[in-house]
Design a protein around this motif. Structure first.
Motif, PDB file in Angstrom:
ATOM      1  N   THR A 144      30.679  35.994  36.161  1.00 25.35           N
ATOM      2  CA  THR A 144      31.520  36.567  37.209  1.00 25.35           C
ATOM      3  C   THR A 144      32.317  35.440  37.851  1.00 25.35           C
ATOM      4  O   THR A 144      31.747  34.484  38.373  1.00 25.35           O
ATOM      5  N   HIS A 145      33.642  35.538  37.807  1.00 28.91           N
ATOM      6  CA  HIS A 145      34.501  34.496  38.363  1.00 28.91           C
ATOM      7  C   HIS A 145      34.766  34.779  39.843  1.00 28.91           C
ATOM      8  O   HIS A 145      35.156  35.889  40.203  1.00 28.91           O
ATOM      9  N   TYR A 146      34.550  33.772  40.677  1.00 31.37           N
ATOM     10  CA  TYR A 146      34.648  33.977  42.122  1.00 31.37           C
ATOM     11  C   TYR A 146      35.640  33.054  42.816  1.00 31.37           C
ATOM     12  O   TYR A 146      36.075  33.316  43.930  1.00 31.37           O
ATOM     13  N   CYS A 147      36.006  31.945  42.191  1.00 27.00           N
ATOM     14  CA  CYS A 147      37.017  31.064  42.795  1.00 27.00           C
ATOM     15  C   CYS A 147      37.738  30.304  41.700  1.00 27.00           C
ATOM     16  O   CYS A 147      37.327  30.329  40.526  1.00 27.00           O
ATOM     17  N   LEU A 148      38.822  29.638  42.068  1.00 27.28           N
ATOM     18  CA  LEU A 148      39.612  28.850  41.127  1.00 27.28           C
ATOM     19  C   LEU A 148      39.434  27.372  41.442  1.00 27.28           C
ATOM     20  O   LEU A 148      39.678  26.938  42.566  1.00 27.28           O
ATOM     21  N   ALA A 175      20.173  39.502  43.054  1.00 31.06           N
ATOM     22  CA  ALA A 175      21.130  38.725  42.251  1.00 31.06           C
ATOM     23  C   ALA A 175      22.391  39.547  41.993  1.00 31.06           C
ATOM     24  O   ALA A 175      23.518  39.049  42.131  1.00 31.06           O
ATOM     25  N   LYS A 176      22.220  40.815  41.638  1.00 32.61           N
ATOM     26  CA  LYS A 176      23.371  41.685  41.406  1.00 32.61           C
ATOM     27  C   LYS A 176      24.154  41.893  42.703  1.00 32.61           C
ATOM     28  O   LYS A 176      25.389  41.894  42.703  1.00 32.61           O
ATOM     29  N   LYS A 177      23.424  42.069  43.788  1.00 32.92           N
ATOM     30  CA  LYS A 177      24.081  42.280  45.088  1.00 32.92           C
ATOM     31  C   LYS A 177      24.919  41.056  45.467  1.00 32.92           C
ATOM     32  O   LYS A 177      26.017  41.182  46.012  1.00 32.92           O
ATOM     33  N   PHE A 178      24.409  39.858  45.148  1.00 30.33           N
ATOM     34  CA  PHE A 178      25.143  38.631  45.466  1.00 30.33           C
ATOM     35  C   PHE A 178      26.461  38.564  44.699  1.00 30.33           C
ATOM     36  O   PHE A 178      27.511  38.255  45.267  1.00 30.33           O
ATOM     37  N   LEU A 179      26.422  38.857  43.400  1.00 29.63           N
ATOM     38  CA  LEU A 179      27.652  38.806  42.610  1.00 29.63           C
ATOM     39  C   LEU A 179      28.643  39.875  43.062  1.00 29.63           C
ATOM     40  O   LEU A 179      29.855  39.616  43.116  1.00 29.63           O
ATOM     41  N   ASP A 180      28.146  41.061  43.390  1.00 25.47           N
ATOM     42  CA  ASP A 180      29.023  42.119  43.906  1.00 25.47           C
ATOM     43  C   ASP A 180      29.732  41.657  45.171  1.00 25.47           C
ATOM     44  O   ASP A 180      30.943  41.836  45.335  1.00 25.47           O
ATOM     45  N   TRP A 181      28.954  41.062  46.069  1.00 26.61           N
ATOM     46  CA  TRP A 181      29.509  40.622  47.357  1.00 26.61           C
ATOM     47  C   TRP A 181      30.472  39.457  47.168  1.00 26.61           C
ATOM     48  O   TRP A 181      31.494  39.369  47.841  1.00 26.61           O
ATOM     49  N   LEU A 182      30.162  38.577  46.228  1.00 30.95           N
ATOM     50  CA  LEU A 182      30.943  37.354  46.043  1.00 30.95           C
ATOM     51  C   LEU A 182      32.402  37.656  45.721  1.00 30.95           C
ATOM     52  O   LEU A 182      33.305  36.930  46.153  1.00 30.95           O
ATOM     53  N   GLU A 228      35.344  34.758  52.750  1.00 33.01           N
ATOM     54  CA  GLU A 228      34.464  33.635  53.072  1.00 33.01           C
ATOM     55  C   GLU A 228      34.830  32.421  52.230  1.00 33.01           C
ATOM     56  O   GLU A 228      34.870  31.296  52.725  1.00 33.01           O
ATOM     57  N   ILE A 229      35.127  32.645  50.951  1.00 31.63           N
ATOM     58  CA  ILE A 229      35.548  31.540  50.078  1.00 31.63           C
ATOM     59  C   ILE A 229      36.867  30.949  50.552  1.00 31.63           C
ATOM     60  O   ILE A 229      37.093  29.736  50.475  1.00 31.63           O
ATOM     61  N   ALA A 230      37.751  31.804  51.092  1.00 31.40           N
ATOM     62  CA  ALA A 230      39.054  31.328  51.584  1.00 31.40           C
ATOM     63  C   ALA A 230      38.909  30.357  52.749  1.00 31.40           C
ATOM     64  O   ALA A 230      39.826  29.595  53.040  1.00 31.40           O
ATOM     65  N   LYS A 231      37.747  30.358  53.393  1.00 38.73           N
ATOM     66  CA  LYS A 231      37.504  29.417  54.499  1.00 38.73           C
ATOM     67  C   LYS A 231      37.126  28.036  53.971  1.00 38.73           C
ATOM     68  O   LYS A 231      37.099  27.068  54.727  1.00 38.73           O
ATOM     69  N   THR A 232      36.828  27.951  52.677  1.00 35.29           N
ATOM     70  CA  THR A 232      36.444  26.682  52.072  1.00 35.29           C
ATOM     71  C   THR A 232      37.676  26.014  51.466  1.00 35.29           C
ATOM     72  O   THR A 232      38.804  26.453  51.691  1.00 35.29           O
ATOM     73  N   THR A 233      37.453  25.001  50.657  1.00 36.37           N
ATOM     74  CA  THR A 233      38.558  24.321  49.991  1.00 36.37           C
ATOM     75  C   THR A 233      38.583  24.640  48.498  1.00 36.37           C
ATOM     76  O   THR A 233      39.122  23.880  47.692  1.00 36.37           O
ATOM     77  N   ALA A 234      37.986  25.770  48.133  1.00 38.03           N
ATOM     78  CA  ALA A 234      38.162  26.353  46.796  1.00 38.03           C
ATOM     79  C   ALA A 234      39.088  27.550  46.959  1.00 38.03           C
ATOM     80  O   ALA A 234      39.079  28.207  47.996  1.00 38.03           O
ATOM     81  N   ARG A 235      39.883  27.825  45.957  1.00 35.91           N
ATOM     82  CA  ARG A 235      40.850  28.925  46.056  1.00 35.91           C
ATOM     83  C   ARG A 235      40.196  30.229  45.588  1.00 35.91           C
ATOM     84  O   ARG A 235      39.611  30.272  44.509  1.00 35.91           O
ATOM     85  N   PRO A 236      40.295  31.316  46.363  1.00 38.67           N
ATOM     86  CA  PRO A 236      39.701  32.591  45.962  1.00 38.67           C
ATOM     87  C   PRO A 236      40.256  33.066  44.624  1.00 38.67           C
ATOM     88  O   PRO A 236      41.440  32.887  44.333  1.00 38.67           O
ATOM     89  N   VAL A 237      39.402  33.672  43.813  1.00 41.61           N
ATOM     90  CA  VAL A 237      39.873  34.209  42.536  1.00 41.61           C
ATOM     91  C   VAL A 237      40.762  35.428  42.766  1.00 41.61           C
ATOM     92  O   VAL A 237      41.607  35.756  41.932  1.00 41.61           O
ATOM     93  N   ASN A 238      40.594  36.085  43.894  1.00 46.25           N
ATOM     94  CA  ASN A 238      41.522  37.133  44.320  1.00 46.25           C
ATOM     95  C   ASN A 238      42.722  36.426  44.925  1.00 46.25           C
ATOM     96  O   ASN A 238      42.709  36.039  46.095  1.00 46.25           O
TER      97      ASN A 238
END
Length: 362
Positions: free
Chosen positions: A138-142, A290-297, A305-315
């Motif tokens: 499951t891809h979550y960031c770029l 584990a499944k719930k985590f990937l769904d949420w991610l 939440e990822i957008a608050k970091t310095t990784a780029r969201p996959v969305n």
């Protein structure tokens, strides 16, 4: 509240057993209201054990998930190679549920038997190029695989102009010999991504022999191979190296944290952004979490939440919140053939090690 007031008013008009019955009804009503009047955070919803090579900021995203769902999250941080070694060695008795990061295209193929097939909810809403294409990852960031971090103080000592440092070819400057740090592409997912980026853009054609010739010249200029990806960017920031061949996330983190002695350069020859993947370990002890985590991610909430970091969201419709992230339209973007690189991974890793050992005999 209005219901309670009405009961109290009625109670004042009753006596004895009737009053007791009324109080019983009142308590039942209050219990129902407490259960349905709001939706509290889930409590004691089990655990989730994660192996991860990710930076602290992305690890914190996993902890945020745990706080939201009342799940006790345990993250064990280590390099990608070590994560995979543990997962393989523990295959008969899995000790973790998720590999969070390091699950690139090649690893998802080469280690498929150690992971649980699962496509997260909402995967079909992601940009087509970044969807789960093998049923496992499951891809979550770029991740920006081409990030050259330079130490401005050392450049000044060497008489080098940081504004003239534009990309890969500048790594061959004789003044930088023995002052460049990089990870091992045979063990580190970020170093592997850097190698494939070099092979893509440094030849006349992608991945040709001219690109390998350039890689050989670059190896000659290296300080050495570092076992930890964090040692690269930390070493540059601490003045141990003039240049670190790293990746975008931790380098931008330094800038966000206020570092003024470093500069991030995206190679003018071309920079690749690869989708970072997470996967469920085969027979994970906490499978549902584990499944719930990937769904949420990959949900909108998780991507924000990822957008608050310095990784780029996959969305890609969601932008990072920091102004330290240079927009894509200001970078020469290159597109990697992930399938081709994945199919050649073992051969290219072996070739790299042979070339490195020849240039740096112990």
């Amino acid at each position: 509240i209005e219901v309670v007031i009405r009961f109290i008013t009625l109670g004042n008009e009753l006596e004895g057993g009737k009053m007791k019955k009324l109080l019983t009804i009142l308590m039942a009503v209050m219990l129902v209201l407490s259960m349905t009047g709001c939706e509290p955070k889930e409590e004691d919803a089990g655990t989730l054990v994660i192996y991860s090579p990710n930076t602290d900021a992305l690890v914190d995203v996993a902890y945020t998930f745990g706080e939201l769902y009342g799940i006790t999250v345990e993250v064990q941080s280590m390099g990608t190679g070590e994560c995979l070694e543990k997962i393989v060695s523990e295959a008969e008795n899995p000790q973790a549920d998720i590999l969070y990061g390091g699950m690139n295209y090649a690893n998802a193929i080469n280690y498929a038997e150690y992971f649980e097939p699962y496509v997260a909810k909402g995967d079909d809403k992601l940009p087509e190029a970044y969807r789960n294409i093998n049923g496992i990852s499951t891809h979550y960031c770029l991740d920006g695989s081409a990030a050259l971090l330079i130490n401005l103080d050392i450049f000044a000592e060497l008489g080098l102009d940081p504004e003239e440092f534009k990309g890969y070819n500048d790594l061959l400057n004789p003044l930088l010999k023995g002052r460049i740090a990089m990870g091992n592409p045979a063990a580190s997912s970020s170093a592997w991504a850097e190698l494939t980026n070099m092979l893509l853009v440094m030849g006349d054609e992608p991945y040709d022999e001219k690109a390998w010739e350039w890689v050989g010249k670059f190896i000659d200029n290296l300080t050495g191979i570092l076992s930890s990806s964090s040692a690269i960017w930390k070493g540059v920031a601490n003045g141990e190296y003039a240049v670190g061949v790293s990746y975008e996330d931790p380098c931008v983190s330094l800038l966000v944290d206020g570092a003024t002695n470093v500069k991030l350069v995206y190679p003018e020859e071309g920079a690749v952004w690869l989708p970072a993947g997470a996967a469920i370990i085969k027979n994970a002890p906490n499978m549902e979490n584990a499944k719930k985590f990937l769904d949420w991610l990959i949900s909108e909430e998780g991507q924000n939440e990822i957008a608050k970091t310095t990784a780029r969201p996959v969305n890609t419709a969601i932008s990072n919140t920091t102004d330290k992230m240079i927009p894509f339209d200001q970078i020469n973007i290159a597109v990697e053939d992930m399938a081709y690189c994945g199919a050649n991974k073992k051969d290219w890793q072996a070739r790299w090690e042979q070339m490195y050992n020849a240039a740096h005999p112990e």
